[in-house]
Scaffold this motif. Structure first.
Motif: not given
Length: 318
Positions: A67-68, A143-144, A278-280, A290-291
């Motif tokens: 997430e971070l 979240s998924a 980072l890729t996301a 992020g999640l």
């Protein structure tokens, strides 16, 4: 619910059933040995302790860093460093005294010194604090579920909580040892899929050139980094589950070795989670969570079965 949702939910439910079955088998072993339920008969090997600690701490670290790192970049890895420091301090200073005194719980130690009232208060603190930590990690899988099924977030969390409750019906240290070993196998598959996403995704070198702030060592903020270290250091004498896993070992020396191995096992969790985040961030910039952004991105680059397996790993982390 689309195909992705079917895979995420189906694998999670099936895997939970597998863990419940494994836990019941292991529980029979606990019932045939002295002290089997709480400390596994003190027959754990260093490797089994390492796998238990990895499942306990590194899984939650993976979720936090995932997430971070999407939001703040590589400085999210400091969370993992702080968590590793906690395990090292437990190994260096607390395992041997606990093992030599045959202690099982922190509340038991406090009760021996300060009486039954203090024991009850200490037990209550553990009882209330641990579920809050568990809910925090369960949010990742929820979240998924929310992204892949369209189920509102609150009901995705309720579904996740129900699966957790079903899993927790089994008990005992042998049950934990077996199920955490299975979880670690799932972690390996999850991280392999994650690395595939990283190496086939947007160029991180180009992303770094365009967004250097993501690669600053303190981009998350020094106050936050200090807070992480402070929290984990304060939590050293309160890490009930870690103590119980460690004292299940045959000796304090083997318990310490298992904790040291767990520190090494945790390094890939931090590295891989950072790279995926980072890729996301490079592929789906501007998200506030992020999640949520990461499942959305994975559904654009992976077939449904692989997305399901990746989030099965997230479920194992929770």
């Amino acid at each position: 619910m689309n195909t992705y949702g079917h895979w995420v939910i189906g694998l999670a439910v099936s895997y939970t059933a597998l863990l419940i079955l494994a836990g019941r088998i292991a529980r029979r072993k606990a019932e045939t040995s002295t002290g089997g339920y709480f400390v596994g008969g003190r027959q754990f090997s260093p490797l089994l302790v390492a796998l238990c600690i990895t499942g306990l701490f590194s899984g939650s670290t993976f979720i936090a860093v995932l997430e971070l790192s999407y939001l703040k970049g590589v400085s999210a890895a400091w969370y993992g460093v702080a968590e590793t420091l906690q395990v090292l301090l437990i190994a260096l200073f607390l395992v041997a005294p606990f093992r030599e005194r045959a202690l099982v719980t922190i509340s038991g130690l406090i009760g021996d010194r300060y009486g039954r009232g203090a024991r009850a208060v200490a037990g209550a603190i553990t009882a209330f604090a641990f579920p809050m930590w568990s809910v925090a990690t369960a949010l990742a899988f929820a979240s998924a579920v929310h992204v892949s099924t369209g189920i509102p977030m609150i009901w995705s969390l309720v579904l996740t909580a129900c699966l957790l409750l079903a899993y927790l019906q089994g008990g005992g240290m042998w049950s934990i040892g077996l199920t955490q070993s299975i979880n670690c196998c799932v972690f390996l598959v999850m991280m392999a899929i994650g690395l595939y996403v990283v190496f086939t995704g947007p160029s991180l070198s180009q992303f770094a050139a365009a967004n250097p702030q993501y690669f600053a060592a303190d981009s998350v903020g020094m106050t936050q980094i200090v807070a992480w270290f402070g929290t984990f250091i304060v939590n050293v004498p309160l890490a009930q589950a870690a103590f119980q896993m460690a004292v299940s070992c045959r000796s304090s020396a083997e318990a310490r070795k298992g904790l040291f191995w767990a520190c090494l096992f945790g390094i890939p969790f931090v590295v891989v989670a950072t790279l995926i985040g980072l890729t996301a961030a490079a592929a789906v910039p501007g998200g506030s969570r992020g999640l949520i952004a990461i499942p959305q991105y994975l559904e654009t680059v992976l077939p449904a079965p692989l997305v399901g397996v990746f989030f099965l790993g997230i479920w194992a982390c929770a």
